[in-house]
Every structure is written in C-alpha cells, then in structure tokens.
Scaffold this motif. Structure first.
Motif: not given
Lengths: 160, 208
Positions: B40-45, B201, B203-204
């Motif tokens: 998976r790639m996380l989105p950059p901030i 995704e 934020e939780t």
C-alpha cells in the motif's frame, strides 16, 4: 575344515546406520535453503493475518521491519498485555517510529534510500488505533511505501 | 598373503552426530521468513489547500468498519463476503453516457447513472475505528485489492491473454531479464491506467 561349516553365531548384526547422515544432511540442506538468519528476537506475539491478494516483498535489504503485537508471556508482567510496538529488539511507543525509520534509512546506501518499504508485521489481534498512529508517524517522515505482511491463505479465516 | 575383499570401512558413525549438530544450529538461528503481503502507499501529508478537488458523491464508494467488525458499505450493512462483488460492480459501472469524454468503453457494468462514471474517477474511501481489529481491516483491504485485481485481470486477459497479477509478479521479480521487463512495464502500466487503484483512507475515528 569343512567348506560348509557354520559361521560362529555373533549375536544380532548391527543395524546399518550408514544412510542416517544422508537423511540428516538432507534435512539440513532443506533448512539452509528455506530459512534466513534471525536478526532480532521477537518479543511480541506475531500471528499474522491471512490474505490472498499478496505480493512478494522484494530484496531484503530494502525493507525496514516494524513488529506489533502483545508482549510474549515473559514480558507481560513488565509491559502489560496491550499490543506494543517492537523496534530493533526493544519495546517502543508510536512516537519513536519516525526516528527509527529515519535512522534505518540513513544506514542504507544512497540509491536504496528512496526505494525502501516498511513491512508492518502486525499481530491479528492488534487494534487499528495503534496502526493508525504508526501510519501517521510514517507519513510524517515521508516513508509512504508500506507492506502489511501476511500469510497467504483465505482472508475470511481472519474473522473467526 | 594379501588380504582378500574390500578395504576396511571407514567408521562413519559420528557423521550423523555432526550433521545433527549443524541441523540443530540452523534450526535455532534461522526463521522461515514470511515475505509476502499487501502493498500500500500512504498518502503524503499535504498542506491544507483552500480548494480541495471537487469529487462527485456518486464516484465515492464508502466503506466503514466499526469496532465490532461490522461493515457499512454505501450506507448499507453488508456482509464482508459480498464486499468484493459490490466493489467490482461499483468500479466497473461506467455510468457516463456514451459520447461524453468520460465514457468508459471497456466497462461491463450496469451503467447506472447513480454509480461511478468511470473507473479512473472512482474512489474507494475506507474508514475504520480505533478499536477495529487488525485482522478485520486486512480482510477488507484484501477484498478491495481483490476487486481491483479481478477487473485488471479481466482486461489483461482481453488485451494480452494473460493475468495481470501474473504479469505484475514477473515484472517485480528481480530475476526477470530486463528485455522482458521493458515489454511488461508497458503492459502493466496500461492496465493500471485502465483501473487505477484509488483507495483513500480517512483518519480513524475514536468515537463509535
């Protein structure tokens, strides 16, 4: 002396164990080829979940491992039984993740630094809260390529 | 008088012991590494922009997982077993009318105007609770990736007569010769463009 004289009875003949080393060597070679050297001792429980749509991780030198799980029985007295993060042999808090990744990244050679993958080896029973904290930390240090390491198998078995 | 028969056998009795010693050494110092997983790639901030891109509601497929592992897909309580099929239906919908620039010529979906216009526009939004079990989350991720793979495989079969996952595995394999790789790269990218993985995704949430 008669040609057909009975040989002296020397009791039971010894069992031939000549093939035993061969068998053991075979096992040895099997283990030598399918395993890799341990580089850190797991202090957390680590039963990975199953997934079917997996991709193989590339070369080992491009991976930074992060382990998450409940401390194993010998550490529960000291660290409780909530899921914890293990970085390099020690228990850590989510805020240490960023620094750890930066440190590990600095150790790798220049051309690998941009292609690193963070392998998250997370125990099935961990909660997503901790994982999201880790993901936030990873985003902060711009380590965006993650791999949720899993066993290969039917994903629905996770739910039981 | 020379002795008859074979020369005396070497006593190899200790060889097994030595081999066992080595074997036990390897047993304790090595592990069988699991080296597969979901990439998976996380989105950059990103700094908050003043004008976030406007995305049509119908192009978003929302998946919510609550703390008990129950799934809310597009405002409907759904069994996790039906998730893949629902995601496939959403991605493959191709709701844009023919003739419009967003028309999807390769979609085989229902072409419902209430669902996604085009696979390149479709976004899956995943949201989970802090108390959600990791195992549930992985199962959901697996199903969503599975939905993409299913569609990509279909297109790859149509265009190249080969499964996409298969081609991608070959492409990523370091042992593949570079001539084959170059050829695969083009094909893999083409399929990825047809069905780009847009999985966002949120934020939780810490509330229920």
């Amino acid at each position: 002396m008669s040609k057909f004289a009975k040989k002296k009875d020397a009791g039971l003949p010894a069992v031939n164990t000549a093939s035993l080393p061969d068998i053991v060597f075979m096992l040895l070679f099997f283990f030598m080829t399918v395993t890799v050297m341990k580089d850190n001792t797991l202090k957390v429980e680590n039963t990975l979940p199953n997934a079917s749509e997996t991709k193989k991780l590339e070369k080992k030198d491009r991976i930074i491992y992060i382990y998450v799980g409940k401390p194993t029985s010998q550490y529960t007295a000291k660290f409780g039984d909530e899921a914890r993060i293990q970085l390099n042999d020690k228990f850590s808090s989510p805020s240490d993740v960023g620094n750890y990744v930066l440190e590990e990244r600095a150790k790798k050679s220049q051309e690998l630094q941009n292609v690193l993958t963070i392998a998250l080896k997370v125990d099935k029973s961990a909660n997503m809260g901790l994982i999201s904290d880790i993901k936030q930390e990873l985003r902060k240090v711009n380590a965006l390529k993650v791999n949720y390491t899993t066993y290969e198998g039917d994903a629905f078995t996770n739910l039981q | 008088m020379p002795r008859r028969g074979a020369p005396p056998e070497v006593n190899a009795g200790s060889m097994a012991d030595i081999a066992f010693l080595l074997l036990i050494f390897f047993l304790v110092t090595t592990t069988i590494e699991t080296d597969a997983g979901l990439d998976r790639m996380l989105p950059p901030i990103e700094p908050p922009t003043e004008n976030p891109p406007i995305i049509k509601e119908k192009n978003i497929f929302t998946v919510n997982i609550n703390r008990n592992g129950q799934l809310l897909v597009e405002e409907e309580i759904t069994d996790i077993k039906n998730l893949r099929q629902k995601a496939v239906a959403f991605l493959d919908n191709g709701g844009a009318p023919s003739g419009s620039p967003e028309f999807c010529s390769y979609c085989k979906g229902r072409r419902s105007p209430d669902s996604s216009d085009n696979p390149t526009k479709a976004i899956i939004s995943l949201k989970n609770d802090r108390e959600t079990k990791y195992a549930t989350y992985i199962t959901v991720q697996n199903e969503l990736v599975g939905a993409y793979n299913e569609l990509r495989n279909r297109e790859a079969q149509r265009l190249y007569g080969r499964d996409f996952t298969d081609m991608e595995a070959d492409y990523l394999n370091p042992e593949t010769p570079s001539s084959v790789k170059d050829e695969l790269k083009e094909k893999v990218q083409r399929i990825q463009e047809l069905f780009p993985q847009k999985l966002s995704e949120a934020e939780t949430s810490s509330t229920n």
